[in-house]
Design an enzyme around this catalytic site. Structure first.
Site, PDB file in Angstrom:
ATOM      1  CG  ASP A  99     -23.133  39.446 -28.216  1.00 20.23           C
ATOM      2  OD1 ASP A  99     -22.907  39.448 -26.997  1.00 20.23           O
ATOM      3  OD2 ASP A  99     -24.232  39.791 -28.689  1.00 20.23           O
ATOM      4  CG  HIS A 146     -19.629  40.826 -24.952  1.00 20.80           C
ATOM      5  ND1 HIS A 146     -20.853  41.425 -25.037  1.00 20.80           N
ATOM      6  CD2 HIS A 146     -18.761  41.674 -25.525  1.00 20.80           C
ATOM      7  CE1 HIS A 146     -20.719  42.597 -25.641  1.00 20.80           C
ATOM      8  NE2 HIS A 146     -19.460  42.766 -25.950  1.00 20.80           N
TER       9      HIS A 146
END
Ligand SMILES: *[C@@H]1O[C@H](CO)[C@@H](O)[C@H](O)[C@H]1NC(C)=O
Ligand SMILES: *[C@@H]1O[C@H](CO)[C@@H](O)[C@H](O)[C@H]1NC(C)=O
Length: 216
Positions: free
Chosen positions: A42, A65
């Site tokens: 993430d 991310h």
């Protein structure tokens, strides 16, 4: 992390874990993240409500991310994010590079005084993005508009490659448009071709990609 404490994270190496942020900072002041190398499923670093005087330097992110301020603005009453510096960072194989994201909901939250400086981005889908329309299931966002005011955000010496044509995307709140966004020395290319910037309701500026911001 607790309030008013200073932490230094040196040489953090984490395994890639889906749905896990590398480092999450929230309700904290004067945190420094120095010399970290993070790969995760993430966000590399996610910055939540009530973060202030945050200093991030010499960061390597990927795969992950990218850096995300937010999601902010879920709550009507919410502490703001203030004085964030990200200096000398490399993003490789990341979905986003530098993202600010708010829910499309009423909120008194804010983001102000953010500086991204000396950033290298390698093939990110969204190298620079402000998304104030976040509402994944299109419910719980009665007005589909964010109350979070974003102001004084500076992108300085950001270069590298984008995986998509739109390298810079500013989708600001309809009722609280972003104020004081500056791009200085931003050069993002797509396979050595120029990229574009998408930014409703604005003029033009002299950075690469040609952006949509007016000088203020
Ligand atoms: C911003 O935060 C840095 C630490 O990250 C601090 O040194 C600086 O004084 C802060 N600036 C202001 C205006 O508070
Ligand atoms: C932008 O980057 C490309 C690819 O690295 C380079 O060829 C070009 O000269 C740069 N443009 C500017 C204005 O720095």
């Amino acid at each position: 992390m607790s309030q008013r404490q200073s932490h230094q994270h040196e040489n953090i190496r984490q395994c890639r874990q889906p749905q896990h942020d590398g480092i999450h900072v929230e309700q904290s002041s004067a945190v420094s993240i120095l010399g970290s190398c993070i790969s995760t499923g993430d966000d590399c670093v996610s910055i939540g409500p009530g973060s202030s005087d945050l200093w991030i330097e010499n960061l390597f992110c990927g795969p992950c991310h990218g850096i995300s301020i937010g999601s902010l603005g879920w709550n009507l009453q919410e502490a703001g994010v203030q004085n964030v510096t990200v200096k000398t960072a490399t993003f490789r194989g990341t979905q986003n590079g530098l993202r600010i994201k708010t829910w499309a909901r009423p909120s008194n939250g804010f983001v102000k005084d953010v500086c991204f400086q000396h950033i290298v981005i390698d093939n990110a889908k969204y190298p620079i993005i402000i998304d104030q329309n976040y509402c994944p299931d299109h419910n719980k966002c009665p007005s589909q508009d964010s109350g979070v005011q974003i102001s004084n955000v500076r992108y300085e010496d950001v270069h590298g490659t984008s995986a998509t044509h739109v390298a810079v995307k500013f989708e600001c709140s309809k009722t609280n448009p972003c104020r004081g966004i500056t791009l200085d020395g931003v050069n993002l290319t797509l396979k050595d071709k120029p990229t574009t910037a998408l930014c409703p309701r604005n003029g033009n500026n002299v950075v690469k990609p040609t952006t949509c911001l007016k000088e203020e």
